[in-house]
Design an enzyme around this catalytic site. Sequence first.
Site, PDB file in Angstrom:
ATOM      1  N   GLU A 130      -0.525  -9.176  -1.238  1.00 26.56           N
ATOM      2  CA  GLU A 130      -1.780  -9.664  -1.626  1.00 26.56           C
ATOM      3  C   GLU A 130      -2.386  -9.751  -2.969  1.00 26.56           C
ATOM      4  O   GLU A 130      -3.155 -10.719  -3.103  1.00 26.56           O
ATOM      5  CB  GLU A 130      -2.623  -8.844  -0.674  1.00 26.56           C
ATOM      6  CG  GLU A 130      -2.379  -8.844   0.707  1.00 26.56           C
ATOM      7  CD  GLU A 130      -3.077  -7.781   1.512  1.00 26.56           C
ATOM      8  OE1 GLU A 130      -2.768  -6.508   1.294  1.00 26.56           O
ATOM      9  OE2 GLU A 130      -4.010  -7.825   2.652  1.00 26.56           O
ATOM     10  N   ALA A 176       0.858  -1.206   0.022  1.00 29.21           N
ATOM     11  CA  ALA A 176      -0.119  -0.027  -0.050  1.00 29.21           C
ATOM     12  C   ALA A 176       0.791   1.394  -0.075  1.00 29.21           C
ATOM     13  O   ALA A 176       1.912   1.341   0.552  1.00 29.21           O
ATOM     14  CB  ALA A 176      -0.943   0.152   1.255  1.00 29.21           C
ATOM     15  N   GLY A 234       0.553  -5.253   0.523  1.00 30.54           N
ATOM     16  CA  GLY A 234      -0.506  -5.321  -0.668  1.00 30.54           C
ATOM     17  C   GLY A 234       0.041  -5.844  -1.785  1.00 30.54           C
ATOM     18  O   GLY A 234      -0.896  -6.482  -2.474  1.00 30.54           O
ATOM     19  N   GLU A 249       3.578  -5.670   7.160  1.00 30.92           N
ATOM     20  CA  GLU A 249       2.438  -4.580   7.899  1.00 30.92           C
ATOM     21  C   GLU A 249       2.744  -4.647   9.135  1.00 30.92           C
ATOM     22  O   GLU A 249       2.754  -3.533   9.881  1.00 30.92           O
ATOM     23  CB  GLU A 249       1.029  -5.044   7.547  1.00 30.92           C
ATOM     24  CG  GLU A 249       0.487  -4.718   6.129  1.00 30.92           C
ATOM     25  CD  GLU A 249       0.776  -6.146   5.335  1.00 30.92           C
ATOM     26  OE1 GLU A 249       1.566  -7.092   5.959  1.00 30.92           O
ATOM     27  OE2 GLU A 249       0.406  -6.428   4.287  1.00 30.92           O
TER      28      GLU A 249
HETATM   29  N1  CO8 Z   1       4.617   3.490   0.063  1.00 33.88           N
HETATM   30  C1  CO8 Z   1       5.053   4.757  -0.365  1.00 33.88           C
HETATM   31  N2  CO8 Z   1       6.248   4.892  -0.769  1.00 33.88           N
HETATM   32  C2  CO8 Z   1       7.112   3.855  -1.001  1.00 33.88           C
HETATM   33  C3  CO8 Z   1       6.539   2.536  -0.533  1.00 33.88           C
HETATM   34  C4  CO8 Z   1       5.226   2.343  -0.068  1.00 33.88           C
HETATM   35  N3  CO8 Z   1       4.849   1.097   0.322  1.00 33.88           N
HETATM   36  N4  CO8 Z   1       7.608   1.651  -0.455  1.00 33.88           N
HETATM   37  C5  CO8 Z   1       8.703   2.289  -1.160  1.00 33.88           C
HETATM   38  N5  CO8 Z   1       8.069   3.804  -1.409  1.00 33.88           N
HETATM   39  C6  CO8 Z   1       9.019   4.959  -2.103  1.00 33.88           C
HETATM   40  C7  CO8 Z   1       9.921   5.302  -0.864  1.00 33.88           C
HETATM   41  O1  CO8 Z   1       9.509   6.360  -0.058  1.00 33.88           O
HETATM   42  C8  CO8 Z   1      10.929   5.963  -2.051  1.00 33.88           C
HETATM   43  O2  CO8 Z   1      10.674   7.164  -2.422  1.00 33.88           O
HETATM   44  P1  CO8 Z   1      11.680   8.528  -2.590  1.00 33.88           P
HETATM   45  O3  CO8 Z   1      12.592   7.940  -3.735  1.00 33.88           O
HETATM   46  O4  CO8 Z   1      10.855   9.660  -3.055  1.00 33.88           O
HETATM   47  O5  CO8 Z   1      12.415   8.599  -1.497  1.00 33.88           O
HETATM   48  C9  CO8 Z   1      11.100   5.162  -3.258  1.00 33.88           C
HETATM   49  O6  CO8 Z   1       9.712   4.241  -3.076  1.00 33.88           O
HETATM   50  C10 CO8 Z   1      12.120   4.215  -3.082  1.00 33.88           C
HETATM   51  O7  CO8 Z   1      12.047   3.242  -1.852  1.00 33.88           O
HETATM   52  P2  CO8 Z   1      13.458   3.135  -1.013  1.00 33.88           P
HETATM   53  O8  CO8 Z   1      14.196   4.216  -1.207  1.00 33.88           O
HETATM   54  O9  CO8 Z   1      13.006   2.729   0.162  1.00 33.88           O
HETATM   55  O10 CO8 Z   1      13.870   1.703  -1.562  1.00 33.88           O
HETATM   56  P3  CO8 Z   1      14.914   0.804  -0.944  1.00 33.88           P
HETATM   57  O11 CO8 Z   1      15.282  -0.136  -2.156  1.00 33.88           O
HETATM   58  O12 CO8 Z   1      15.603   1.245   0.115  1.00 33.88           O
HETATM   59  O13 CO8 Z   1      13.907  -0.232  -0.052  1.00 33.88           O
HETATM   60  C11 CO8 Z   1      11.798  -1.346   0.225  1.00 33.88           C
HETATM   61  C12 CO8 Z   1      12.773  -0.886  -0.454  1.00 33.88           C
HETATM   62  C13 CO8 Z   1      12.441  -2.406   1.548  1.00 33.88           C
HETATM   63  C14 CO8 Z   1      10.563  -2.151  -0.132  1.00 33.88           C
HETATM   64  C15 CO8 Z   1      11.324  -0.087   1.162  1.00 33.88           C
HETATM   65  O14 CO8 Z   1      10.880   0.876   0.423  1.00 33.88           O
HETATM   66  C16 CO8 Z   1      10.172  -0.727   2.060  1.00 33.88           C
HETATM   67  O15 CO8 Z   1      10.505  -1.069   3.271  1.00 33.88           O
HETATM   68  N6  CO8 Z   1       8.965   0.042   1.846  1.00 33.88           N
HETATM   69  C17 CO8 Z   1       7.797  -0.236   2.586  1.00 33.88           C
HETATM   70  C18 CO8 Z   1       7.145  -1.896   2.395  1.00 33.88           C
HETATM   71  C19 CO8 Z   1       6.048  -1.729   3.663  1.00 33.88           C
HETATM   72  O16 CO8 Z   1       6.124  -1.579   4.510  1.00 33.88           O
HETATM   73  N7  CO8 Z   1       4.925  -2.293   2.850  1.00 33.88           N
HETATM   74  C20 CO8 Z   1       3.667  -2.461   3.559  1.00 33.88           C
HETATM   75  C21 CO8 Z   1       2.791  -1.211   3.357  1.00 33.88           C
HETATM   76  S1  CO8 Z   1       1.269  -1.655   4.369  1.00 33.88           S
HETATM   77  C22 CO8 Z   1       0.478  -2.464   3.430  1.00 33.88           C
HETATM   78  O17 CO8 Z   1       0.850  -3.000   2.118  1.00 33.88           O
HETATM   79  C23 CO8 Z   1      -1.003  -2.794   3.941  1.00 33.88           C
HETATM   80  C24 CO8 Z   1      -1.926  -3.325   2.595  1.00 33.88           C
HETATM   81  C25 CO8 Z   1      -3.375  -2.927   3.113  1.00 33.88           C
HETATM   82  C26 CO8 Z   1      -4.403  -2.852   1.871  1.00 33.88           C
HETATM   83  C27 CO8 Z   1      -3.950  -2.520   0.523  1.00 33.88           C
HETATM   84  C28 CO8 Z   1      -4.817  -1.726  -0.173  1.00 33.88           C
HETATM   85  C29 CO8 Z   1      -4.345  -1.086  -1.514  1.00 33.88           C
END
Ligand code: CO8
Length: 256
Positions: A114, A68, A111, A134
Amino acid sequence: MRNETQPRVGISTQSGVAVMTLARPQNLNALSRALTDELDANLLRLAADETVRVVVLQADGKHFCAGADIADMSTMTYDEATRTDFIGCSRELGRFPKPVIAAVHGMVLGGGCELAEMCDIVLAADDAVFAHPEVTLNAMPGAGGTQRLPRAVGRHLAMDMLLTGRRLSAEEARQAGLVSRIVSRDQLRSQALALAEEIAQRPLGLLTRMKQSVLRAHPGLDEGLAFEASSFQACFQEEPFLQAMQAFVKKQEARR
Ligand code: CO8
């Protein structure tokens, strides 16, 4: 940088196969509301298109999907969350009447995992990593993860993943039943297309009857999805989740 007004889901159709591509790689294909709305609109159109027999879901960029869009969710109040259909993307994908092949690579998280769980066949590149992080945001899945993951891998591994955010390699995910086949990263798209074209040679009526029958292998799914949806919405009342989202957006905290 890519213009966010461009389509976030690419579509190409040939020989009975529609290929849908998540095309928001600069945000690791995070599932913004705009992206899931586009996904839904395309799925509705493809469901009604009788020339389409099989769909492939793939993604541009280094990762399939980081889940998400946390930035989107971080500005949402509890009232807004209760009015938001978080499983909107899954309503169409989860009940799509024709076979869907997920072709996933890189991070397949939250997500994004999912989405893969909703598909019928999961083809994984050898670099794919699956997780439900999450919990590291002090939240829970909201698009079917608590329902479809245990059905795919069994309760005990599912709870291990859901309660810790543990990551599975492509091979671990294949052994657990979340992945159907593993291919090399450079062969992912061609192999997914070849598999889809093989399946698309069968009559559409047979494919849809087969799919409808397999969907009935999971009675009680809709009730579980509804319970999960309201449980996920309840997270928006809880300070630890709100703080963790802010920390992610402000890049304040190293997260696993
Ligand atoms: N949401 C928004 N932006 C994101 C997300 C995200 N989930 N993941 C990465 N980004 C963005 C970063 O903010 C970054 O943006 P910017 O370049 O502007 O700074 C860009 O993408 C690149 O990300 P990173 O610099 O973090 O890249 P890395 O290679 O260092 O790390 C990771 C990659 C490990 C994937 C890391 O980005 C991360 O941990 N992301 C979050 C993952 C996460 O926690 N996901 C779960 C979210 S909750 C969820 O999915 C619940 C689902 C509920 C229902 C869904 C309905 C649609």
